[in-house]
Design a protein around this motif. Sequence first.
Motif, PDB file in Angstrom:
ATOM      1  N   LEU A  72     -21.326 107.970 123.308  1.00 56.35           N
ATOM      2  CA  LEU A  72     -20.227 106.994 123.408  1.00 56.35           C
ATOM      3  C   LEU A  72     -20.465 106.023 124.559  1.00 56.35           C
ATOM      4  N   GLU A  73     -20.969 106.521 125.673  1.00 56.38           N
ATOM      5  CA  GLU A  73     -21.267 105.655 126.805  1.00 56.38           C
ATOM      6  C   GLU A  73     -22.326 104.621 126.425  1.00 56.38           C
ATOM      7  N   ALA A  74     -23.370 105.073 125.735  1.00 57.34           N
ATOM      8  CA  ALA A  74     -24.437 104.160 125.316  1.00 57.34           C
ATOM      9  C   ALA A  74     -23.894 103.093 124.365  1.00 57.34           C
ATOM     10  N   GLN A  75     -23.056 103.499 123.401  1.00 60.87           N
ATOM     11  CA  GLN A  75     -22.483 102.535 122.467  1.00 60.87           C
ATOM     12  C   GLN A  75     -21.558 101.552 123.184  1.00 60.87           C
ATOM     13  N   ALA A  76     -20.768 102.049 124.121  1.00 65.83           N
ATOM     14  CA  ALA A  76     -19.866 101.167 124.863  1.00 65.83           C
ATOM     15  C   ALA A  76     -20.654 100.165 125.701  1.00 65.83           C
ATOM     16  N   LYS A  77     -21.780 100.591 126.254  1.00 62.84           N
ATOM     17  CA  LYS A  77     -22.627  99.674 127.024  1.00 62.84           C
ATOM     18  C   LYS A  77     -23.191  98.577 126.132  1.00 62.84           C
ATOM     19  N   VAL A  78     -23.596  98.927 124.921  1.00 61.20           N
ATOM     20  CA  VAL A  78     -24.118  97.936 123.973  1.00 61.20           C
ATOM     21  C   VAL A  78     -23.019  96.939 123.610  1.00 61.20           C
ATOM     22  N   VAL A  79     -21.825  97.450 123.320  1.00 66.23           N
ATOM     23  CA  VAL A  79     -20.700  96.570 122.973  1.00 66.23           C
ATOM     24  C   VAL A  79     -20.363  95.669 124.155  1.00 66.23           C
ATOM     25  N   GLN A  80     -20.324  96.241 125.350  1.00 68.83           N
ATOM     26  CA  GLN A  80     -20.018  95.457 126.542  1.00 68.83           C
ATOM     27  C   GLN A  80     -21.042  94.340 126.742  1.00 68.83           C
ATOM     28  N   ALA A  81     -22.306  94.656 126.583  1.00 64.76           N
ATOM     29  CA  ALA A  81     -23.356  93.640 126.730  1.00 64.76           C
ATOM     30  C   ALA A  81     -23.215  92.562 125.656  1.00 64.76           C
ATOM     31  N   ALA A  82     -22.890  92.963 124.424  1.00 67.43           N
ATOM     32  CA  ALA A  82     -22.722  91.991 123.337  1.00 67.43           C
ATOM     33  C   ALA A  82     -21.551  91.051 123.641  1.00 67.43           C
ATOM     34  N   TYR A  83     -20.441  91.602 124.110  1.00 69.43           N
ATOM     35  CA  TYR A  83     -19.298  90.759 124.459  1.00 69.43           C
ATOM     36  C   TYR A  83     -19.649  89.815 125.599  1.00 69.43           C
ATOM     37  N   ASP A  84     -20.299  90.342 126.623  1.00 76.04           N
ATOM     38  CA  ASP A  84     -20.684  89.494 127.760  1.00 76.04           C
ATOM     39  C   ASP A  84     -21.575  88.339 127.303  1.00 76.04           C
ATOM     40  N   THR A  85     -22.547  88.644 126.451  1.00 79.09           N
ATOM     41  CA  THR A  85     -23.449  87.618 125.938  1.00 79.09           C
ATOM     42  C   THR A  85     -22.697  86.604 125.081  1.00 79.09           C
ATOM     43  N   ALA A  86     -21.830  87.097 124.209  1.00 78.29           N
ATOM     44  CA  ALA A  86     -21.059  86.190 123.347  1.00 78.29           C
ATOM     45  C   ALA A  86     -20.152  85.281 124.174  1.00 78.29           C
ATOM     46  N   ILE A  87     -19.515  85.846 125.178  1.00 75.77           N
ATOM     47  CA  ILE A  87     -18.627  85.040 126.030  1.00 75.77           C
ATOM     48  C   ILE A  87     -19.429  83.967 126.757  1.00 75.77           C
ATOM     49  N   THR A  88     -20.549  84.349 127.318  1.00 75.90           N
ATOM     50  CA  THR A  88     -21.405  83.382 128.022  1.00 75.90           C
ATOM     51  C   THR A  88     -21.876  82.286 127.076  1.00 75.90           C
ATOM     52  N   ASN A  89     -22.332  82.674 125.894  1.00 77.89           N
ATOM     53  CA  ASN A  89     -22.813  81.687 124.919  1.00 77.89           C
ATOM     54  C   ASN A  89     -21.691  80.753 124.458  1.00 77.89           C
ATOM     55  N   LEU A  90     -20.512  81.308 124.215  1.00 78.09           N
ATOM     56  CA  LEU A  90     -19.383  80.463 123.780  1.00 78.09           C
ATOM     57  C   LEU A  90     -18.937  79.523 124.900  1.00 78.09           C
ATOM     58  N   ASP A  91     -18.916  80.030 126.125  1.00 76.67           N
ATOM     59  CA  ASP A  91     -18.556  79.162 127.253  1.00 76.67           C
ATOM     60  C   ASP A  91     -19.566  78.025 127.408  1.00 76.67           C
ATOM     61  N   THR A  92     -20.840  78.347 127.281  1.00 75.26           N
ATOM     62  CA  THR A  92     -21.889  77.325 127.388  1.00 75.26           C
ATOM     63  C   THR A  92     -21.733  76.286 126.286  1.00 75.26           C
ATOM     64  N   MET A  93     -21.522  76.772 125.070  1.00 75.27           N
ATOM     65  CA  MET A  93     -21.367  75.866 123.937  1.00 75.27           C
ATOM     66  C   MET A  93     -20.112  75.004 124.115  1.00 75.27           C
ATOM     67  N   TRP A  94     -19.013  75.598 124.523  1.00 76.65           N
ATOM     68  CA  TRP A  94     -17.770  74.869 124.713  1.00 76.65           C
ATOM     69  C   TRP A  94     -17.938  73.795 125.796  1.00 76.65           C
ATOM     70  N   ASN A  95     -18.558  74.182 126.915  1.00 76.41           N
ATOM     71  CA  ASN A  95     -18.762  73.211 127.999  1.00 76.41           C
ATOM     72  C   ASN A  95     -19.672  72.075 127.563  1.00 76.41           C
ATOM     73  N   SER A  96     -20.661  72.370 126.754  1.00 76.95           N
ATOM     74  CA  SER A  96     -21.566  71.337 126.242  1.00 76.95           C
ATOM     75  C   SER A  96     -20.810  70.379 125.317  1.00 76.95           C
ATOM     76  N   LEU A  97     -20.009  70.936 124.417  1.00 82.25           N
ATOM     77  CA  LEU A  97     -19.205  70.093 123.525  1.00 82.25           C
ATOM     78  C   LEU A  97     -18.203  69.261 124.301  1.00 82.25           C
ATOM     79  N   LYS A  98     -17.557  69.881 125.264  1.00 81.56           N
ATOM     80  CA  LYS A  98     -16.551  69.199 126.063  1.00 81.56           C
ATOM     81  C   LYS A  98     -17.164  68.030 126.857  1.00 81.56           C
ATOM     82  N   SER A  99     -18.343  68.269 127.404  1.00 78.10           N
ATOM     83  CA  SER A  99     -18.996  67.199 128.195  1.00 78.10           C
ATOM     84  C   SER A  99     -19.480  66.055 127.311  1.00 78.10           C
TER      85      SER A  99
END
Length: 104
Positions: A72-99
């Motif tokens: 469960l810890e390993a799966q939660a770490k994978v999910v956490q990393a996926a969310y972190d990556t998705a959030i970073t990518n969406l923020d980057t994309m949003w900031n690029s579109l906004k600019s």
Amino acid sequence: MPEQQADVAELAQLVAAMGELKNYCDALRQGASVFAYMLPNEWQGPAMGAFLGNFEAWAASASAMHTSATQLEAQAKVVQAAYDTAITNLDTMWNSLKSSIPGS
């Protein structure tokens, strides 16, 4: 993007909780093992055999719980990393579109 929300703090808490559960299982197994095999030598026969049989069954269950917590810890770490990556990518994309929007 306030519409997009992910509770990454809860994921981090889950990862931490699974790590604590693993540590607790280890401590419990170690403490119980020391106790079980330090019983007085006078305690022998069927009672000792029954106790050791029950202890071994308990130890196997504690080991299974440790294994499950590890998975469960390993799966939660994978999910956490996926969310972190998705959030970073969406923020980057949003900031690029906004600019790229005139006047922003």
